[in-house]
Design an enzyme around this catalytic site. Sequence first.
Site, PDB file in Angstrom:
ATOM      1  CG  ASP B  12     -49.492 -11.704 -50.506  1.00  0.00           C
ATOM      2  OD1 ASP B  12     -49.576 -10.695 -49.778  1.00  0.00           O
ATOM      3  OD2 ASP B  12     -50.320 -12.002 -51.392  1.00  0.00           O
ATOM      4  CG  ASP B 106     -49.638  -6.695 -48.865  1.00  0.00           C
ATOM      5  OD1 ASP B 106     -49.182  -6.454 -49.995  1.00  0.00           O
ATOM      6  OD2 ASP B 106     -50.823  -7.005 -48.663  1.00  0.00           O
ATOM      7  CD  GLU B 107     -47.597  -8.794 -53.887  1.00  0.00           C
ATOM      8  OE1 GLU B 107     -48.584  -9.490 -53.598  1.00  0.00           O
ATOM      9  OE2 GLU B 107     -47.219  -8.599 -55.046  1.00  0.00           O
TER      10      GLU B 107
END
Lengths: 376, 383
Positions: B12, B106-107
């Site tokens: 993350d 974003d992860e």
Amino acid sequence: MKLRIERDELLTGLQRVQGVVEKRNTMPILSNILLEARSDGVNIIATDLEIGMRGLYKAAVTQTGSVTLSARKLYEILKELREGEIELTVADNNWTTIQAGKSQFKIVGLPSQDYPALPSIEREGLTPLTGVGFGDLIRKTLFAVGDNDARYILNGLLVTLTAIEKKTMLRLVGTDGHRLAVAEQEVTEASAKDAPREIKAIIPKKAALEMRRLLEEEDGEPLIGFSKNLMIFRKSGLLLTSRLMEGTYPNYQQVVPKDKEVEKRVTVDRAELEGALRRVAVLSRDKTHAVRVTFAPGRITLFSSNPDFGEATEELQARYEGQTLVTGFNARYLLDVLAVMDGDGVTLQMEAPLSPCLIRDPESPGFASVVMPVKV
Amino acid sequence: MDRWPRQIVFADVDAMYATAAIVASPTLAGKLVAVGTPPPRGIITAASYPARRYGVTAAMPTAQAFRLCPDLVLVPPDRPLYQRLHNRMREVTDRFFDATEWTSIDEFYADATDLQSLHPDPAQLGQAVKDAIFEATGLRCTLAIATGKTVAKVAADCHKPDGLAVILPGTEAAFLAPQPVRALPGIGPKTATELDLLGIRRIGDLSEARFEPMLRRRWGTRLSALQALACGLDSDPVVPDRDPKSSGHETTFERDTDDLRFLERTVHGFLSELAHELRAQGLAAGTFTVKLKDAQFKVTTRQRHFHTPLNYDPSMWREIRAALRGLVIPRNLYRLVGLSLSELVPATESLFEQRTTKAVAAMDTVIEKHGARVMRLGEIPEE
């Protein structure tokens, strides 16, 4: 109006015009056909204002006259009747009685003077076409024509007649902006002396479909001609007219890639490619039918994947000596082209992964198709 | 080292939007950066770690953030930038792993089970991935490796920022036990409060016999699944990305507006960003939805199909504008407008617009490299 006609003769006539009759109910009378009883037979006429069809059928007319009747109801009745002669009698209020053996039908008609007239045409200037060849050209190009495309002109088929010396070339082009098909053929006889050197016309898809249907019937040599805003097609006593579509057809010649040396082309067995595409496309994503295609020396590899179902791959032998190229296609588009080709082999040629792909049949130089790739 | 039955990586990015802003303008480094829209109506989308120390958090009204942290540097969101960084991270993960599942921009989860011979030490693998992402993007991430997705996610969450955690096989239950129940996926704030009243605060409590009857009443048959998860037993596979279903953008105005031109300009701006994203991903949209929220918070939407999937904004604008005009009630005040594109499919190239396609691709490359502000399509004056 009163006449006697063989059930089969009338049914044939009705079948021919079913496709022309307007399905949407914009003007009620357009869902009707016009029957015109003349001393030499009966004319069956249908139009949707864009396309018109007229055919003369054998009938024993005892009283001339005309009436318009629902195309669908008349066809449904005729279909159920047994073979044999039937009698049509039209009363003053346009009610029409159909007597067939012990069956009797009375159907509501509309006055014939309300029916839109077919455009008047001249008999001169028609070019004779070989029947089988013309139908074939339509079949090879119609699949690429747009369907209700917002770019109106792409819903039409481009027809060009070019007279060079004593030869007349007939060329048909269809495209929906993502794929294109061109098919041409020499027309057997030279056209009339004063024919213009080149005629270009865009006809609606529906007109092309109707011509193809008529060409599938065997006898009679077809004739085709164009006036300023009209196409005229004649075949064995039948007349089909169609308004031409107005607009500029895209410059299709510019987007057909030039033929490259044989080595740069991929040559593959048509039936094998078709089968493999069908199989691999089963697991392609819905709607786009995207299949990844890899051209490598000696082979083609097809691959599809669908996050919900899984993936499929198949390799085919192919003749190719160029660089390895990875691209993607809508399998549907390729299958449509392969379906109209006749030869055993097919060649594909493309410059780069996102450039147009030229598809040809080594045995029929008059046909070419271009399919644009998809990003996969 | 023993071979793991399954090895799942979760990573993350730390405060991605805020860090991205610093990557784009390095002068912001060390400042109290937050990404969001300006007051009075604006909302904070993301806050950097220094700003978080002042209590600034995502979804907080910007006005409140400024009260908490007067030195806050507010940066407007820059979607093309995030997308660009995301694409670069993807290149990194594709290089390392066969199967990667990005759950947001974003992860991601990745399956490293088959990489154990290549990377026998999970900590080394994790560090290598972290370094590669930093090198490619300038973004730091927290990465955790465990035998299942849940444990990896919980481990990453409690090692932020710039952390690296490896939870060895067999130690999952012991690792999870002291963590707050809220950390477990599927337990939201409401359930957590409910559990708190029962005296259940840590993940380990979920497996304790004394709570069993109460929990059974609350969860019924689903309790066993929850308890298995609480012990770190989790066989949920890493599913490589599903097709993106839609892509959208909306904004709340500083002041309510009834200015149609202004609404159109806003939606047009969204469209050029979204169309650029579609082209960058090789996709085209079959459907669009225009959304309006009026001063009374009443939401109206209008959805339409394109005749064929599109990704070139000038071809899409006419229909979108018509839908927007049809939706706007004259003299009604609006506080929010949004546009989303859906039914995304791989784009088919166009035969007759190859030159346009090439020109637009060249423009897209410039935007990818230098950002959306340097270049855009020109406009034809209104009739």
